[in-house]
Design an enzyme around this catalytic site. Structure first.
Site, PDB file in Angstrom:
ATOM      1  N   GLU A   1     -29.930  45.418   4.770  1.00 23.33           N
ATOM      2  CA  GLU A   1     -29.080  45.253   3.583  1.00 23.33           C
ATOM      3  C   GLU A   1     -29.809  44.535   2.441  1.00 23.33           C
ATOM      4  OE1 GLU A   1     -24.651  44.686   4.709  1.00 23.33           O
ATOM      5  OE2 GLU A   1     -25.803  43.952   6.396  1.00 23.33           O
TER       6      GLU A   1
ATOM      7  N   SER B   1     -22.384  47.181   6.613  1.00 24.36           N
ATOM      8  CA  SER B   1     -22.412  48.321   5.688  1.00 24.36           C
ATOM      9  C   SER B   1     -22.159  49.666   6.353  1.00 24.36           C
ATOM     10  CB  SER B   1     -23.746  48.375   4.928  1.00 24.36           C
ATOM     11  OG  SER B   1     -23.862  47.252   4.111  1.00 24.36           O
TER      12      SER B   1
ATOM     13  N   TYR C   1     -21.286  51.858  -1.741  1.00 26.00           N
ATOM     14  CA  TYR C   1     -22.239  51.460  -2.775  1.00 26.00           C
ATOM     15  C   TYR C   1     -22.554  52.519  -3.823  1.00 26.00           C
ATOM     16  CZ  TYR C   1     -22.856  47.803   0.658  1.00 26.00           C
ATOM     17  OH  TYR C   1     -22.620  46.796   1.533  1.00 26.00           O
TER      18      TYR C   1
ATOM     19  N   ARG D   1     -14.676  37.351   3.896  1.00 21.89           N
ATOM     20  CA  ARG D   1     -13.714  38.453   3.767  1.00 21.89           C
ATOM     21  C   ARG D   1     -13.325  38.951   5.136  1.00 21.89           C
ATOM     22  NH1 ARG D   1     -16.671  43.065   1.590  1.00 21.89           N
ATOM     23  NH2 ARG D   1     -15.585  44.122   3.274  1.00 21.89           N
TER      24      ARG D   1
ATOM     25  N   ASP E   1     -11.570  42.318   7.041  1.00 23.44           N
ATOM     26  CA  ASP E   1     -11.213  43.725   6.818  1.00 23.44           C
ATOM     27  C   ASP E   1     -10.169  44.189   7.833  1.00 23.44           C
ATOM     28  OD1 ASP E   1     -13.193  43.740   4.904  1.00 23.44           O
ATOM     29  OD2 ASP E   1     -14.650  44.849   6.101  1.00 23.44           O
TER      30      ASP E   1
ATOM     31  N   GLU F   1     -12.933  43.341  11.192  1.00 21.92           N
ATOM     32  CA  GLU F   1     -14.105  42.464  11.249  1.00 21.92           C
ATOM     33  C   GLU F   1     -14.042  41.426  10.147  1.00 21.92           C
ATOM     34  OE1 GLU F   1     -17.676  43.637   9.591  1.00 21.92           O
ATOM     35  OE2 GLU F   1     -16.718  44.747   7.980  1.00 21.92           O
TER      36      GLU F   1
ATOM     37  N   ASN G   1     -16.590  39.361   7.316  1.00 16.02           N
ATOM     38  CA  ASN G   1     -17.898  39.278   6.651  1.00 16.02           C
ATOM     39  C   ASN G   1     -18.044  37.862   6.137  1.00 16.02           C
ATOM     40  OD1 ASN G   1     -18.672  42.245   6.509  1.00 16.02           O
ATOM     41  ND2 ASN G   1     -16.603  42.233   5.668  1.00 16.02           N
TER      42      ASN G   1
ATOM     43  N   GLY H   1     -20.604  41.171  -0.102  1.00 12.61           N
ATOM     44  CA  GLY H   1     -21.286  41.554  -1.343  1.00 12.61           C
ATOM     45  C   GLY H   1     -20.756  40.779  -2.535  1.00 12.61           C
TER      46      GLY H   1
HETATM   47  N1  LIG Z   1     -10.670  51.822  14.039  1.00  9.41           N
HETATM   48  C1  LIG Z   1     -10.895  52.374  12.839  1.00  9.41           C
HETATM   49  N2  LIG Z   1     -10.080  53.363  12.395  1.00  9.41           N
HETATM   50  C2  LIG Z   1     -10.289  53.958  11.183  1.00  9.41           C
HETATM   51  N3  LIG Z   1     -11.282  53.604  10.358  1.00  9.41           N
HETATM   52  C3  LIG Z   1     -12.119  52.636  10.737  1.00  9.41           C
HETATM   53  C4  LIG Z   1     -11.970  51.962  11.997  1.00  9.41           C
HETATM   54  N4  LIG Z   1     -12.946  51.044  12.110  1.00  9.41           N
HETATM   55  C5  LIG Z   1     -13.677  51.127  10.977  1.00  9.41           C
HETATM   56  N5  LIG Z   1     -13.188  52.077  10.146  1.00  9.41           N
HETATM   57  C6  LIG Z   1     -13.742  52.458   8.835  1.00  9.41           C
HETATM   58  O1  LIG Z   1     -15.129  52.146   8.837  1.00  9.41           O
HETATM   59  C7  LIG Z   1     -15.461  51.176   7.848  1.00  9.41           C
HETATM   60  C8  LIG Z   1     -16.493  50.189   8.350  1.00  9.41           C
HETATM   61  O2  LIG Z   1     -16.023  49.507   9.489  1.00  9.41           O
HETATM   62  P1  LIG Z   1     -16.196  47.941   9.728  1.00  9.41           P
HETATM   63  O3  LIG Z   1     -15.493  47.197   8.639  1.00  9.41           O
HETATM   64  O4  LIG Z   1     -15.795  47.658  11.113  1.00  9.41           O
HETATM   65  O5  LIG Z   1     -17.770  47.686   9.678  1.00  9.41           O
HETATM   66  P2  LIG Z   1     -18.771  47.505   8.441  1.00  9.41           P
HETATM   67  O6  LIG Z   1     -18.009  47.709   7.213  1.00  9.41           O
HETATM   68  O7  LIG Z   1     -19.953  48.321   8.734  1.00  9.41           O
HETATM   69  O8  LIG Z   1     -19.284  46.110   8.391  1.00  9.41           O
HETATM   70  P3  LIG Z   1     -19.575  45.293   7.057  1.00  9.41           P
HETATM   71  O9  LIG Z   1     -18.274  45.190   6.296  1.00  9.41           O
HETATM   72  O10 LIG Z   1     -20.139  44.069   7.594  1.00  9.41           O
HETATM   73  O11 LIG Z   1     -20.509  46.078   6.178  1.00  9.41           O
HETATM   74  C9  LIG Z   1     -14.154  50.512   7.513  1.00  9.41           C
HETATM   75  O12 LIG Z   1     -14.221  49.969   6.229  1.00  9.41           O
HETATM   76  C10 LIG Z   1     -13.147  51.656   7.698  1.00  9.41           C
HETATM   77  O13 LIG Z   1     -13.147  52.501   6.559  1.00  9.41           O
HETATM   78 MG   LIG Z   2     -16.244  46.231   6.838  1.00 12.19          MG
END
Ligand SMILES: Nc1ncnc2c1ncn2[C@@H]1O[C@H](COP(=O)(O)OP(=O)(O)OP(=O)(O)O)[C@@H](O)[C@H]1O
Ligand SMILES: [Mg+2]
Length: 322
Positions: free
Chosen positions: A31, A159, A225, A264, A266, A279, A281, A285
């Protein structure tokens, strides 16, 4: 004797109270590019507010230069392993250098989606069920247990890197391999059809939630992004009661994993309106297009004020007193 957690906070009115500040950005994680954007935006905001702030890329300079060059505190704008996962925080503790945001433990747990889910579950914060995938032998059980669609994730990447939505059974093996290439800790969770929300936390309070709407399959790297068709709604349109509930879940999650200062959480909300934690963060960002600045903006906190308040968290540490 009972132990109490005491939150020490300090509101700073004069830029000089911060002293000489190093803004850490860049680094070596996947990242890096986002960190360069976040760090530059934060550095410029601090400079505009008169803070004696300087760029510092830990990829190029050893950390002990923070001491030899007489920095008094650090603003961390690094994302991912090596900046957000507690290792840097531990090194800074050893150097005696105050820093923004979560400490060693909250950062380390926040980096790990699986451990975050386990702790959240333990304190009653709803998160989806999940199954850890250790080898291809687990895939069949996973399909039986979770059903389809589902999503496969590496536990500690950010990400959306290495994540795949699985709609057909034959896609699961490829999804597992894609995640396992990145790290050994891989898990699957049921796909939630519904709306996505994120809640920023700043100095112990939850900011207004943001609803994220993307025409992509999910909020993936491109949608995060690069795509221009991702929509952000803040206020998010939730009822006051649902908003309060989401705020409490976010603060409860921070408490459960030991995250502090800012960050944050989510969530996905299913069609029945039940939110599930995805999750946390701990260093989200911070470009002026990012989510935390949007949420702060909804409360009338502009980007410079937000960055200032994040820097104030370098004075906040939880102290345990007898
Ligand atoms: N169980 C789920 N059902 C539907 N969509 C999901 C699910 N888990 C994740 N997502 C989708 O995937 C995206 C990324 O998932 P998550 O927030 O777990 O990890 P990440 O965003 O990669 O981590 P970071 O925010 O640290 O970058 C979410 O923003 C959501 O759009
Ligand atoms: Mg996320």
């Amino acid at each position: 004797m009972r132990l109490r957690h005491v939150k020490e906070s300090r509101h700073v009115t004069e830029a000089k109270e911060f002293g000489r500040v190093a803004v850490l950005f860049g680094g070596t994680s996947t990242e890096r590019e986002i960190s360069l954007l976040s760090g530059n935006a934060c550095l410029q905001a601090l400079l505009r507010r008169g803070v004696d702030a300087h760029p510092f890329d830990p990829r190029d300079k050893p950390l002990n230069e923070l001491v030899t060059r007489n920095f008094e505190r650090v603003f961390i704008a690094l994302h991912g392993p090596g900046g957000e996962d507690g290792t840097l925080q531990g090194a800074l503790e050893f150097l005696g250098m105050p820093y923004t945001g979560s400490g060693v433990m909250g950062s380390a747990i926040g980096m790990d989606k699986l451990r975050t889910k386990r702790l959240a579950q333990a304190v009653g914060i709803p998160t989806t069920e999940y199954m850890v995938l250790r080898s291809p032998a687990d895939l069949e059980t996973c399909l039986e247990r979770l059903g389809l669609p589902l999503i496969v994730k590496p536990a500690t990447q950010g990400s959306s890197v290495g994540m795949t939505k699985v709609e057909k059974a034959e896609q699961l093996s490829g999804a597992f391999q894609a995640a396992a290439l990145l790290e050994p800790n891989v898990f699957a969770e049921p796909w939630i059809t519904g709306a996505e929300y994120t809640v920023a936390v700043l100095q112990g309070r939850a900011l207004p939630s943001i609803r994220i709407e993307t025409p992509a399959t999910f909020y993936d790297y491109q949608a995060k992004y690069f795509r221009t068709d991702t929509k952000y709604h803040c206020p998010s349109g939730l009822s006051a009661e649902a908003e309060k509930h989401l705020a409490n879940l976010s603060l409860g999650t921070f408490e459960a994993i030991g995250a502090e200062g800012w960050g944050r959480a989510d969530f996905m909300m299913d069609k029945a309106g039940k939110p599930y934690l995805l999750e946390v963060n701990t260093i989200p960002g911070m470009t002026d297009h990012s989510l935390v600045p949007k949420a702060a903006g909804a409360l009338g906190i502009n980007f410079e004020q937000l960055v200032w308040q994040v820097l104030e968290t370098s004075f906040c540490r939880t102290r345990i007193v007898a």
